[in-house]
Design a protein around this motif. Sequence first.
Motif, PDB file in Angstrom:
ATOM      1  N   UNK A  67       1.178  -0.629  -0.444  1.00 51.28           N
ATOM      2  CA  UNK A  67       0.237   0.071  -0.125  1.00 51.28           C
ATOM      3  C   UNK A  67       0.634   1.176   0.185  1.00 51.28           C
ATOM      4  N   UNK A  68       0.781   2.401  -0.578  1.00 49.96           N
ATOM      5  CA  UNK A  68       1.604   3.385  -0.946  1.00 49.96           C
ATOM      6  C   UNK A  68       0.917   4.633  -0.534  1.00 49.96           C
ATOM      7  N   UNK A  69       1.395   5.946  -0.361  1.00 55.23           N
ATOM      8  CA  UNK A  69       0.568   7.105  -0.937  1.00 55.23           C
ATOM      9  C   UNK A  69       1.594   7.866  -1.824  1.00 55.23           C
ATOM     10  N   UNK A  70       0.225   9.162  -1.992  1.00 58.82           N
ATOM     11  CA  UNK A  70       0.636   9.712  -3.136  1.00 58.82           C
ATOM     12  C   UNK A  70       0.298   9.239  -4.707  1.00 58.82           C
ATOM     13  N   UNK A  71       0.829  10.202  -5.621  1.00 56.35           N
ATOM     14  CA  UNK A  71       0.334  10.117  -6.988  1.00 56.35           C
ATOM     15  C   UNK A  71       1.623   9.392  -7.595  1.00 56.35           C
ATOM     16  N   UNK A  72       1.475   8.109  -8.419  1.00 59.47           N
ATOM     17  CA  UNK A  72       2.291   7.311  -8.762  1.00 59.47           C
ATOM     18  C   UNK A  72       1.759   7.015 -10.258  1.00 59.47           C
ATOM     19  N   UNK A  73       3.289   7.776 -11.138  1.00 59.72           N
ATOM     20  CA  UNK A  73       2.218   7.319 -12.922  1.00 59.72           C
ATOM     21  C   UNK A  73       3.391   6.507 -12.806  1.00 59.72           C
ATOM     22  N   UNK A  74       3.097   5.209 -14.206  1.00 51.48           N
ATOM     23  CA  UNK A  74       3.672   4.686 -14.464  1.00 51.48           C
ATOM     24  C   UNK A  74       3.411   4.058 -16.219  1.00 51.48           C
ATOM     25  N   UNK A  75       4.474   4.052 -17.569  1.00 48.66           N
ATOM     26  CA  UNK A  75       4.710   4.002 -18.317  1.00 48.66           C
ATOM     27  C   UNK A  75       5.167   3.309 -19.336  1.00 48.66           C
ATOM     28  N   UNK A  76       4.435   2.542 -19.603  1.00 49.36           N
ATOM     29  CA  UNK A  76       5.602   1.236 -20.579  1.00 49.36           C
ATOM     30  C   UNK A  76       5.096   1.223 -22.435  1.00 49.36           C
ATOM     31  N   UNK A  86      -3.819   2.841   9.917  1.00 45.72           N
ATOM     32  CA  UNK A  86      -3.675   2.118  11.358  1.00 45.72           C
ATOM     33  C   UNK A  86      -4.147   3.252  12.496  1.00 45.72           C
ATOM     34  N   UNK A  87      -4.391   1.911  13.425  1.00 41.21           N
ATOM     35  CA  UNK A  87      -5.021   2.720  14.831  1.00 41.21           C
ATOM     36  C   UNK A  87      -4.059   2.702  15.210  1.00 41.21           C
ATOM     37  N   UNK A  88      -3.455   1.654  16.364  1.00 41.44           N
ATOM     38  CA  UNK A  88      -2.369   2.779  16.799  1.00 41.44           C
ATOM     39  C   UNK A  88      -1.699   3.874  16.545  1.00 41.44           C
ATOM     40  N   UNK A  89      -0.918   3.842  15.011  1.00 39.99           N
ATOM     41  CA  UNK A  89       0.131   4.925  15.161  1.00 39.99           C
ATOM     42  C   UNK A  89      -0.769   5.781  14.517  1.00 39.99           C
ATOM     43  N   UNK A  90      -1.833   5.601  14.013  1.00 39.49           N
ATOM     44  CA  UNK A  90      -2.763   7.157  13.753  1.00 39.49           C
ATOM     45  C   UNK A  90      -2.319   7.258  12.110  1.00 39.49           C
ATOM     46  N   UNK A  91      -1.188   6.309  11.469  1.00 43.05           N
ATOM     47  CA  UNK A  91      -0.640   6.021  10.088  1.00 43.05           C
ATOM     48  C   UNK A  91      -1.794   6.162   8.773  1.00 43.05           C
ATOM     49  N   UNK A  92      -2.153   6.881   8.092  1.00 44.76           N
ATOM     50  CA  UNK A  92      -2.622   6.965   7.525  1.00 44.76           C
ATOM     51  C   UNK A  92      -1.947   7.172   6.104  1.00 44.76           C
ATOM     52  N   UNK A  93      -2.411   5.934   4.680  1.00 42.86           N
ATOM     53  CA  UNK A  93      -2.341   6.421   3.420  1.00 42.86           C
ATOM     54  C   UNK A  93      -3.226   6.844   2.673  1.00 42.86           C
ATOM     55  N   UNK A  94      -2.808   7.174   1.039  1.00 45.00           N
ATOM     56  CA  UNK A  94      -3.933   7.129   0.772  1.00 45.00           C
ATOM     57  C   UNK A  94      -3.525   7.423  -0.973  1.00 45.00           C
ATOM     58  N   UNK A  95      -3.162   6.786  -1.589  1.00 45.94           N
ATOM     59  CA  UNK A  95      -1.921   6.861  -3.039  1.00 45.94           C
ATOM     60  C   UNK A  95      -3.523   6.493  -4.294  1.00 45.94           C
ATOM     61  N   UNK A  96      -2.940   7.131  -5.524  1.00 43.11           N
ATOM     62  CA  UNK A  96      -3.396   6.810  -6.534  1.00 43.11           C
ATOM     63  C   UNK A  96      -2.368   6.707  -7.964  1.00 43.11           C
ATOM     64  N   UNK A  97      -2.553   5.579  -8.158  1.00 41.39           N
ATOM     65  CA  UNK A  97      -0.986   4.981  -9.430  1.00 41.39           C
ATOM     66  C   UNK A  97      -2.527   5.008 -10.802  1.00 41.39           C
ATOM     67  N   UNK A  98      -1.683   5.468 -12.173  1.00 40.76           N
ATOM     68  CA  UNK A  98      -1.801   5.426 -13.619  1.00 40.76           C
ATOM     69  C   UNK A  98      -0.526   4.633 -13.890  1.00 40.76           C
ATOM     70  N   UNK A  99      -1.294   3.896 -14.823  1.00 38.78           N
ATOM     71  CA  UNK A  99      -0.527   2.817 -15.420  1.00 38.78           C
ATOM     72  C   UNK A  99      -0.447   2.632 -16.610  1.00 38.78           C
ATOM     73  N   UNK A 100      -0.015   3.227 -17.810  1.00 40.53           N
ATOM     74  CA  UNK A 100      -0.235   2.740 -18.943  1.00 40.53           C
ATOM     75  C   UNK A 100       1.156   2.272 -20.032  1.00 40.53           C
ATOM     76  N   UNK A 101       0.822   0.709 -20.373  1.00 37.90           N
ATOM     77  CA  UNK A 101       1.349   0.432 -21.561  1.00 37.90           C
ATOM     78  C   UNK A 101       0.831  -0.911 -21.032  1.00 37.90           C
TER      79      UNK A 101
END
Length: 290
Positions: free
Chosen positions: A43-52, A275-290
Amino acid sequence: MADILPPVTTKEAFEKVDNSNLTRPVGYHFVDNEANDLLKRGYFRGLNLYYYPAFFDEKLHISARTEPEHYELGASYYFHPKLQFSGYVNTYGGLTAVVYARTDNLIIVAGTELRNARLYMAGAGFEYLALNYRAQLELSSERDIGVFRASYIHRVTPRLSLGGEFYRTSVYQKLGVGYAARYETDKMVASAKVGSDGDVLMTYVRKISKKVSLATDFEYSIFSRDDVIASVGYECKISKQSIVQGKIDSNGVVSAFLRKRLTMGLECLLSASLGRKNRDRKLGLSLIYG
C-alpha cells in the motif's frame, strides 16, 4: 477392515507412485504466493505514474515510474523470447542491470546494482526445472554481506508439495535451514513455512466463488512470543475490469485496494490504509499505461 478399505490393485498402486503423473510445483519461495497477492500488497501514498511503451516489434520496452520524491527510468530488450536484458536508473543514484535467460529446464538470472558509483549489490541465481520438482541456487552480495542459498521443492502427491532450503551468510558465518509445505485443491491453497530462526508462517486461501476469495495468514516467532501477527482479507472481482481487495490485521491496520481498467492499456490503482495504533494514514493513486 477389508470391507471398509478395499484392497488397492496393482495398477492403482503404480499410479500413486508414478512421478510422471505429477506436475511441477511452484517455487520454494512462492508456496504462499496466493496469500501474498491478497494480504501482502504494497500500500502506498501519493500520486504514482507508470509508463510502459513498446518499440521495434515489441522487442524494446521503455518504462518510466514517478513516485513522490522518486523517479525511475528503465529499458528492457528481448533478444529472444527466452533472453532478456533490463536496465534501470533512478534519482537515488542507483543503476541496475539484469540479465534473464531460460531454456526448457533451466532459468538463469544475474544482476548488479551501483549506488553513487559504488557497487551495492551483485548476484546470480540458477533454477533447474524437472518434471515434478525444482531446485534453486542463489549467490549474492549486498553491502559487503555475502549470502549463499539453496532450495528444493518436490510435488509428493497431486495436491501436496514439500520443500526445504539452506542458507549461509558471510557475517558471523550464520547458518540456517527452512522447511515449507503446500496443499492445494481447486477451491483452496494452504501453506506453512518454518525456519531455524524460529519464524513460522501459515497461510490459507479459500475460493468461495468465481468472483470472491478469502485469505488469512498467521506469523509467529518461537523465540519472541510477543511477535505475533495475524490478518484476514478478501478479494472480489466486480467485473473483468475491476478488482477490490481489503484486509485487517492484528495490529489494527485496515487496508483497501481497487484496480480498475479504464481503457485499453490504461489502469487505475487506488490504495488506502489506516493504522489504529500509530494513526498512520496512506492514500495513493497510481495510473499505469502500457
